[in-house]
Design an enzyme around this catalytic site. Sequence first.
Site, PDB file in Angstrom:
ATOM      1  N   HIS A  48      35.004   7.411  40.882  1.00 13.50           N
ATOM      2  CA  HIS A  48      36.252   7.353  41.645  1.00 13.50           C
ATOM      3  C   HIS A  48      37.367   6.914  40.709  1.00 13.50           C
ATOM      4  O   HIS A  48      37.221   5.903  39.999  1.00 13.50           O
ATOM      5  CB  HIS A  48      36.148   6.399  42.832  1.00 13.50           C
ATOM      6  CG  HIS A  48      35.087   6.820  43.782  1.00 13.50           C
ATOM      7  ND1 HIS A  48      35.245   7.921  44.604  1.00 13.50           N
ATOM      8  CD2 HIS A  48      33.845   6.349  43.998  1.00 13.50           C
ATOM      9  CE1 HIS A  48      34.132   8.092  45.304  1.00 13.50           C
ATOM     10  NE2 HIS A  48      33.266   7.153  44.946  1.00 13.50           N
ATOM     11  N   ILE A  49      38.437   7.672  40.723  1.00 16.36           N
ATOM     12  CA  ILE A  49      39.577   7.372  39.856  1.00 16.36           C
ATOM     13  C   ILE A  49      40.234   6.065  40.285  1.00 16.36           C
ATOM     14  O   ILE A  49      40.555   5.213  39.463  1.00 16.36           O
ATOM     15  CB  ILE A  49      40.574   8.544  39.912  1.00 16.36           C
ATOM     16  CG1 ILE A  49      39.931   9.789  39.293  1.00 16.36           C
ATOM     17  CG2 ILE A  49      41.885   8.176  39.199  1.00 16.36           C
ATOM     18  CD1 ILE A  49      40.709  11.069  39.535  1.00 16.36           C
TER      19      ILE A  49
ATOM     20  N   HIS B 274      32.964   9.312  51.771  1.00 13.35           N
ATOM     21  CA  HIS B 274      32.958   8.376  52.903  1.00 13.35           C
ATOM     22  C   HIS B 274      32.459   9.019  54.193  1.00 13.35           C
ATOM     23  O   HIS B 274      32.412   8.353  55.220  1.00 13.35           O
ATOM     24  CB  HIS B 274      34.384   7.843  53.115  1.00 13.35           C
ATOM     25  CG  HIS B 274      35.088   7.509  51.835  1.00 13.35           C
ATOM     26  ND1 HIS B 274      34.624   6.534  50.979  1.00 13.35           N
ATOM     27  CD2 HIS B 274      36.191   8.041  51.227  1.00 13.35           C
ATOM     28  CE1 HIS B 274      35.426   6.471  49.919  1.00 13.35           C
ATOM     29  NE2 HIS B 274      36.375   7.383  50.045  1.00 13.35           N
TER      30      HIS B 274
ATOM     31  N   ASN C  32      32.790  13.345  41.480  1.00  8.17           N
ATOM     32  CA  ASN C  32      33.777  12.629  42.279  1.00  8.17           C
ATOM     33  C   ASN C  32      33.880  13.413  43.584  1.00  8.17           C
ATOM     34  O   ASN C  32      34.507  14.469  43.635  1.00  8.17           O
ATOM     35  CB  ASN C  32      35.138  12.572  41.584  1.00  8.17           C
ATOM     36  CG  ASN C  32      36.140  11.766  42.399  1.00  8.17           C
ATOM     37  OD1 ASN C  32      35.933  11.527  43.589  1.00  8.17           O
ATOM     38  ND2 ASN C  32      37.234  11.362  41.763  1.00  8.17           N
TER      39      ASN C  32
ATOM     40  N   ASP D 207      22.304  14.264  50.956  1.00  8.52           N
ATOM     41  CA  ASP D 207      21.006  14.932  51.051  1.00  8.52           C
ATOM     42  C   ASP D 207      20.833  15.955  49.934  1.00  8.52           C
ATOM     43  O   ASP D 207      19.725  16.114  49.393  1.00  8.52           O
ATOM     44  CB  ASP D 207      20.859  15.624  52.406  1.00  8.52           C
ATOM     45  CG  ASP D 207      20.664  14.647  53.555  1.00  8.52           C
ATOM     46  OD1 ASP D 207      20.364  13.461  53.299  1.00  8.52           O
ATOM     47  OD2 ASP D 207      20.834  15.068  54.720  1.00  8.52           O
TER      48      ASP D 207
ATOM     49  N   TYR E 295      46.498   7.676  41.580  1.00  9.35           N
ATOM     50  CA  TYR E 295      45.530   8.482  40.832  1.00  9.35           C
ATOM     51  C   TYR E 295      45.921   8.735  39.378  1.00  9.35           C
ATOM     52  O   TYR E 295      45.191   9.422  38.661  1.00  9.35           O
ATOM     53  CB  TYR E 295      45.330   9.830  41.548  1.00  9.35           C
ATOM     54  CG  TYR E 295      44.738   9.664  42.927  1.00  9.35           C
ATOM     55  CD1 TYR E 295      43.474   9.129  43.093  1.00  9.35           C
ATOM     56  CD2 TYR E 295      45.458  10.030  44.065  1.00  9.35           C
ATOM     57  CE1 TYR E 295      42.931   8.956  44.368  1.00  9.35           C
ATOM     58  CE2 TYR E 295      44.920   9.872  45.339  1.00  9.35           C
ATOM     59  CZ  TYR E 295      43.657   9.329  45.478  1.00  9.35           C
ATOM     60  OH  TYR E 295      43.119   9.151  46.728  1.00  9.35           O
TER      61      TYR E 295
HETATM   62  O1  CA2 Z   1      39.621   7.534  43.750  1.00  9.09           O
HETATM   63  C1  CA2 Z   1      39.031   8.617  43.863  1.00  9.09           C
HETATM   64  O2  CA2 Z   1      38.699   9.293  42.902  1.00  9.09           O
HETATM   65  C2  CA2 Z   1      38.737   9.186  45.258  1.00  9.09           C
HETATM   66  O3  CA2 Z   1      37.442   9.771  45.219  1.00  9.09           O
HETATM   67  C3  CA2 Z   1      39.802  10.239  45.523  1.00  9.09           C
HETATM   68  C4  CA2 Z   1      39.755  10.817  46.929  1.00  9.09           C
HETATM   69  C5  CA2 Z   1      39.714   9.715  47.976  1.00  9.09           C
HETATM   70  O4  CA2 Z   1      39.518  10.276  49.268  1.00  9.09           O
HETATM   71  C6  CA2 Z   1      38.610   8.714  47.705  1.00  9.09           C
HETATM   72  O5  CA2 Z   1      38.675   7.691  48.684  1.00  9.09           O
HETATM   73  C7  CA2 Z   1      38.748   8.108  46.324  1.00  9.09           C
HETATM   74  C8  CA2 Z   1      40.974  11.700  47.241  1.00  9.09           C
HETATM   75  C9  CA2 Z   1      41.338  12.679  46.191  1.00  9.09           C
HETATM   76  C10 CA2 Z   1      42.708  13.213  46.474  1.00  9.09           C
HETATM   77  O6  CA2 Z   1      43.345  13.411  45.253  1.00  9.09           O
HETATM   78  C11 CA2 Z   1      44.704  13.557  45.233  1.00  9.09           C
HETATM   79  C12 CA2 Z   1      45.291  13.544  44.013  1.00  9.09           C
HETATM   80  C13 CA2 Z   1      46.656  13.671  43.925  1.00  9.09           C
HETATM   81  C14 CA2 Z   1      47.417  13.815  45.060  1.00  9.09           C
HETATM   82  C15 CA2 Z   1      46.822  13.816  46.298  1.00  9.09           C
HETATM   83  C16 CA2 Z   1      45.446  13.694  46.381  1.00  9.09           C
END
Ligand code: CA2
Length: 145
Positions: A101-102, A81, A75, A88, A24
């Site tokens: 999405h990052i 998912h 986001n 909705d 991330y």
């Molecule tokens: O890539 C993205 O932005 C996501 O939306 C991030 C979600 C993940 O479930 C998606 O599949 C993709 C998760 C966010 C969790 O963020 C964290 C950041 C740092 C440490 C732990 C989790």
Amino acid sequence: MTPRLLLLNGPNLNLLGTREPDVYGTATLADVERIAAEAAAAEGYDLRALQSNHEGVLIDAIHDARADCRGIVINPGGLTHTSVALRDALTGVALPFAEVHISDVYAREAFRHHSFLHDVAAVRVIGQGAAGYAEAVRRLVALIP
Ligand code: CA2
């Protein structure tokens, strides 16, 4: 009156910058909110930002956006998912929205390849890190009459 966007970050995105930098990056939630706000300001928009770990809080914020926002950048985190309810809400308020999405979800586990928003988002920005929020703002604003 200055037009406004709503920026929503979903579950666990408050942890940005604290763990998993390989996935991330190192930007914090405050950083991505600032990046989005600066991109919005450059387009003549205000931006209201909210992060929540609770689906219902996000849904209430989407409903409230009807009153004073022209579009939504979201986001949804893991709710991307799983959540028909979030889909909705977004289709229900009929505001154009950008899905961000990052990380590159399509290069990760198969369960991240499906998005409940993919066919209703006006804009999708995937795998561009924190800078993707600025691109989402610019592309969304370009679609707003
Ligand atoms: O890539 C993205 O932005 C996501 O939306 C991030 C979600 C993940 O479930 C998606 O599949 C993709 C998760 C966010 C969790 O963020 C964290 C950041 C740092 C440490 C732990 C989790």
